[in-house]
Design a protein around this motif. Structure first.
Motif, PDB file in Angstrom:
ATOM      1  N   LYS A  44       0.836  -1.204   0.000  1.00 19.58           N
ATOM      2  CA  LYS A  44       0.000   0.000   0.000  1.00 19.58           C
ATOM      3  C   LYS A  44       0.869   1.253   0.000  1.00 19.58           C
ATOM      4  N   HIS A  48       1.280   4.437  -2.981  1.00 18.67           N
ATOM      5  CA  HIS A  48       1.295   5.891  -2.788  1.00 18.67           C
ATOM      6  C   HIS A  48       2.563   6.505  -3.364  1.00 18.67           C
ATOM      7  N   SER A 104       2.567   5.828   6.079  1.00 17.87           N
ATOM      8  CA  SER A 104       2.125   4.462   6.365  1.00 17.87           C
ATOM      9  C   SER A 104       2.960   3.946   7.525  1.00 17.87           C
ATOM     10  N   SER A 217      -1.414   1.191   9.438  1.00 14.19           N
ATOM     11  CA  SER A 217      -2.208   2.125   8.661  1.00 14.19           C
ATOM     12  C   SER A 217      -3.137   1.373   7.720  1.00 14.19           C
ATOM     13  N   ARG A 219      -4.832   3.022   5.124  1.00 13.09           N
ATOM     14  CA  ARG A 219      -4.952   3.670   3.819  1.00 13.09           C
ATOM     15  C   ARG A 219      -3.632   3.673   3.070  1.00 13.09           C
TER      16      ARG A 219
END
Length: 219
Positions: A44, A48, A104, A217, A219
């Motif tokens: 993830k 980003h 993150s 995290s 997201r």
């Protein structure tokens, strides 16, 4: 997130590789759930920022500290995110750019005779902006000072009284570049290091229903 019960045998890992990546044998058994989360959060973070920097550190409580609660680490994360955003806003204003940095993270709570209760933490940030922890003697302007200030804030302490409460271990920084020919090795190196977080030892499950031993995290 509810506190995990002590993992059953079927949830433990005891071999040198997990999902094709090497893991640390010395600290086995390892928790499968944690190992899966390490992969998920790293992937993830790379979604980003294709160039990501992982920074590894420990957070300690002061001797005799009596206000430990399950929200301390959440306050730390919120404070660190705010400090990064403030720093980034200043950088963008100075350069005229519009750079972003999504924070993150993964943390685990442990207790040992030597350190008492403490957290092992890794954060993932935009490597094009943040690529080193910095000199621990600096009181501002680098990632170490932001981490220490955020932990002091979470504990309700001044920066000066937080001396010795943030530990940066050897080889604390890992750089991952999705476009690098060494990308898969870079991922393997990070996941190997983080497999330490998944060890059952020093996590007293079931002793306190209010303890959370893992956070990350979403997201």
């Amino acid at each position: 997130m509810k506190n995990q019960n002590y993992p059953t045998h079927s949830e433990l890992h005891t071999s040198p590789y997990f999902n094709g990546y090497p893991v640390q044998i010395k600290y086995q058994p390892l928790m499968v759930n944690n190992l899966l989360i390490h992969e998920q959060v790293l992937m993830k973070a790379l979604s980003h920022h294709k160039r990501t920097c992982a920074m590894r550190f420990e957070l300690k409580y002061p001797k005799g500290y009596t206000n430990r609660d399950s929200h301390t680490i959440s306050r730390f994360v919120d404070s660190l995110r705010g400090r990064i955003n403030t720093d980034l806003a200043k950088k963008n204003k100075r350069t005229g750019r519009n750079d972003a940095c999504v924070l993150s993270y993964i943390w685990v709570l442990e207790r040992s005779e030597a350190m008492g209760w403490h957290y092992h933490v890794v954060i993932f940030v935009n490597r094009d902006i943040y690529f080193r922890v910095g000199n621990i003697r600096n009181t501002e302007g680098n990632m170490y000072s932001r981490i220490r200030a955020a932990w002091a804030s979470a504990l309700g302490l001044s920066y000066e009284k937080s001396s010795g409460l943030v530990h940066i271990p050897k080889n604390a920084v890992y750089k991952i570049n999705m476009n690098s020919k060494d990308y898969h090795q870079q991922v393997a190196d990070v996941l190997y290091r983080l497999s330490y977080f998944a060890k059952v030892d020093t996590k007293p499950y079931g002793e306190d229903e209010y303890n959370r031993f893992l956070g990350y995290s979403l997201r």
